[in-house]
Write an enzyme that holds these catalytic residues in place. Structure first.
Site, mmCIF file in Angstrom:
data_model
loop_
_atom_site.group_PDB
_atom_site.id
_atom_site.type_symbol
_atom_site.label_atom_id
_atom_site.label_comp_id
_atom_site.label_asym_id
_atom_site.label_seq_id
_atom_site.Cartn_x
_atom_site.Cartn_y
_atom_site.Cartn_z
ATOM 1 N N ASP A 162 0.858 -1.188 0.000
ATOM 2 C CA ASP A 162 0.000 0.000 0.000
ATOM 3 C C ASP A 162 0.891 1.234 0.000
ATOM 4 O OD1 ASP A 162 -1.765 -2.089 0.534
ATOM 5 O OD2 ASP A 162 -3.017 -0.886 1.873
ATOM 6 N N LYS A 225 -6.944 3.210 -3.316
ATOM 7 C CA LYS A 225 -7.383 3.157 -1.915
ATOM 8 C C LYS A 225 -7.667 4.573 -1.434
ATOM 9 C CE LYS A 225 -5.353 1.842 2.590
ATOM 10 N NZ LYS A 225 -4.239 1.134 3.243
ATOM 11 N N LYS A 261 -10.172 0.066 -2.541
ATOM 12 C CA LYS A 261 -10.122 -0.238 -1.106
ATOM 13 C C LYS A 261 -10.537 1.008 -0.349
ATOM 14 C CE LYS A 261 -6.946 -1.492 2.644
ATOM 15 N NZ LYS A 261 -5.620 -2.033 2.990
#
Lengths: 325, 291
Positions: A162, A225, A261
């Site tokens: 991430d 995300k 996400k």
């Protein structure tokens, strides 16, 4: 009512050749600023409207299991210890020891130095290990430092990385800097999946969210995300709506499927179910899978487990009966 | 000239310090003692009960963590505020229960005095029920009563105010929080008591008031794993309901205050802290004596 109140749908021909659009700084700017503007009021109304859907009985049971399977169980605290990561990993593999029908979560998400611990703890299960990297959460470091951060996570065995984008560069309009950084990180990831954190709470407008989404996808993101969970504002339904439209349109235009996400501030099953409705109604049912939609959460899982227990037993559950974490 | 339009009161629930309508949107007509229409009251549903338990749990740490002296002061203030609304309470009790103004006035006075009585117990119950225990070893050993947690209570069906206060005050005085289901046919004084609690210093969520039917809400509360004790006083005379609720309460070994055969006479001053201790746990500490 049209399928989306926000969208002038970004038609494939409006995008043209993505490679050409990202070839130069000016072409990239032209492309991103050429994306249709987001009707903020419309997006908020659409998200609020979808939040009123009532999900009951079998659909609710299905949704609760899906939320568990979509969860990236996360601990990103300065006080994290190997023991805490091991305990969390055990819970990730078997969220409800008394109930074998309960699925495992999708992944555990930790800082790079704890990846090896998590990797050992989830070995032999379907649970992946995700690591934040690139000077998370602020992203304020040189590219070399960021790439070294990614390399350390990947070398330790992270299945997913991430990364955070450089919001300073993005807001200053230096899009190609951001793009190059994402590309470099993608390369450093190797076989690991790359999730690109936009930190939408710092992007100020939904137009910026749309631009950042396209930028991240053009850079090779496997997931986009919403947030780090460290900023004042985290995932919100309107922001998620815009991102879901972006992945839908990107898939339409390029054939490449990117996941979404949402992270930060989602604590109850009720909120999580609303996100599933949003996914279903925006990107479509094909996105209702753990490899295309994720929840980054820590306390959400306990609430979902309590709801599952209520569905199973008909008795309201108690927080005394789930783990403290 | 036309007369002034009536400003009718909407009787709502009291959950977490707020006055919501029932989540279900239901209400039911409440009649006075002679069967004439009085008002519509919210008809609480299982989800209202669920929300009330969440509010009570949230309030528990703060309320049980307050000093006993402070809780006493807060409960005394409830009596002060009820005193200010004495006439309103008398009218409502009279309408609900009938039986004459003198009787209603006596019931309201006794209800106010009951708050004072239990306010006094807050910082005395540990001396009366606690103990220093002689043990065969070099330890100080002492036991103290501690609050059980979230308590569900079925308020008495006949005594709409005095009975309600006599059930709620002992539960909260020791630091528990409560979800109380009012008398089904006489719920209005309970709603006015909620307004008193909302403007007193009792933190939101410590007392949650649901107007509705014990037979509907009782099973959900008795089943609820986050409810630590249940007071079945309001099921007096309904053996089937009382037995069912006791069986359900066994799942998480709730403390149960069993329902009496018939509703007791509430006007008498309680004979000691029996009701308080029904909702206490005993904590015993072994402390090394040191040198």
């Amino acid at each position: 009512m049209s399928s989306s109140a926000v969208a002038p749908f970004v038609a494939p021909d409006a995008i043209g050749d993505l490679a050409a659009a990202t070839a130069s700084d000016s072409a990239l700017r032209r492309f991103l600023h050429g994306l249709p503007g987001v009707d903020q009021v419309g997006a908020e109304a659409r998200a609020a409207g979808l939040a009123t859907r009532s999900i009951k009985k079998d659909a609710k049971r299905w949704a609760l299991d899906m939320i568990v399977a979509m969860t990236d169980l996360t601990t990103l605290e300065g006080a994290d210890t190997p023991g805490k990561v091991r305990a969390m990993s055990a819970k990730a593999v078997q969220p409800e020891p008394g109930d074998p029908t309960c699925p495992s979560v999708a992944a555990v998400c930790v800082y790079p130095d704890l990846v090896a611990v998590a990797k050992r703890a989830v070995a032999g299960s379907s649970v992946a290990v995700a690591s934040v990297a690139t000077a998370f959460p602020s992203g304020r470091a040189s590219l070399e430092v960021k790439l070294a951060d990614v390399a350390s996570a990947v070398d330790a065995g992270a299945d997913e990385v991430d990364m955070v984008i450089d919001r300073g560069a993005f807001l200053a309009g230096r899009y190609s800097v951001v793009l190059e950084e994402i590309r470099a990180v993608k390369q450093a990831c190797g076989r690991a999946h790359l999730k690109v954190i936009l930190e939408t709470g710092e992007l100020a407008t939904l137009d910026n969210v749309r631009r950042a989404s396209w930028l991240a996808m053009a850079g090779g993101a496997d997931f986009i995300k919403t947030s780090t969970g460290k900023a004042a504002q985290s995932a919100t339904p309107p922001v998620t709506l815009v991102m879901l439209e972006a992945v839908r349109d990107f898939a339409e235009a390029t054939g490449t499927v990117v996941g979404v996400k949402v992270a930060g501030g989602i604590r109850t099953s009720k909120e999580a179910v609303r996100y599933l409705v949003l996914v279903h109604e925006t990107a479509g049912v094909e996105w209702l899978r753990p490899d295309r939609f994720r929840f980054g959460a820590s306390s959400l899982l306990n609430d979902v487990l309590m709801q599952r227990a209520f569905q199973r037993t008909g008795r309201y559950h108690s927080a005394d009966r789930v783990t403290l974490d | 000239m036309a007369g002034r339009l009536d400003v009718r009161k909407t009787y709502k629930l009291y959950i977490g310090g707020a006055f919501p309508r029932s989540e279900s949107g239901r209400s039911y007509a409440v009649a006075d003692s002679r069967g004439r229409f009085l008002a519509n009251a919210s008809h609480a549903s299982r989800k209202d009960a669920r929300d009330a338990v969440v509010a009570a749990r949230k309030a528990f740490d703060g309320w049980s963590g307050a000093t006993a002296y402070n809780r006493g002061q807060v409960l005394y203030r409830v009596a002060e505020l009820m005193e200010g609304r004495r006439d309103q309470f008398v009218e409502e009790v009279l309408a609900a229960e009938g039986g004459g103004r003198a009787k209603a006035t006596a019931a309201v006075d006794a209800a106010i005095d009951r708050w004072v009585w239990y306010a006094g117990w807050t910082d005395k119950v540990a001396q009366v029920a606690g103990s220093a225990n002689p043990v065969a070893g070099p330890y100080f050993n002492f036991s103290t009563p501690e609050p059980t947690g979230v308590v569900a209570a079925l308020a008495p069906q006949s005594s709409s105010l005095l009975g309600l206060v006599s059930v709620v005050a002992p539960i909260v005085c020791v630091g528990n929080t409560v979800v109380v289901v009012t008398s089904a046919d006489r719920p209005l004084p309970a709603v006015t008591l909620s307004e008193v609690l909302a403007t007193s210093d009792v933190p939101g969520g410590v007392v949650n008031v649901l107007t509705g039917h014990a037979a509907e809400l009782g099973p959900w509360l008795a089943d609820h794993l986050d409810v630590n004790a249940i007071d079945l006083t309001g099921a007096a005379g309904d053996t089937d309901l009382a037995v069912d609720l006791e069986v359900r309460a066994a799942e998480n070994t709730k403390r149960v205050l069993r329902s009496p055969a018939a509703e007791p006479d509430w006007t008498a001053t309680p004979d000691g802290p029996r009701r308080i201790l029904a909702f206490c746990e005993t904590k015993t500490v072994w402390h090394p004596m040191g040198v």
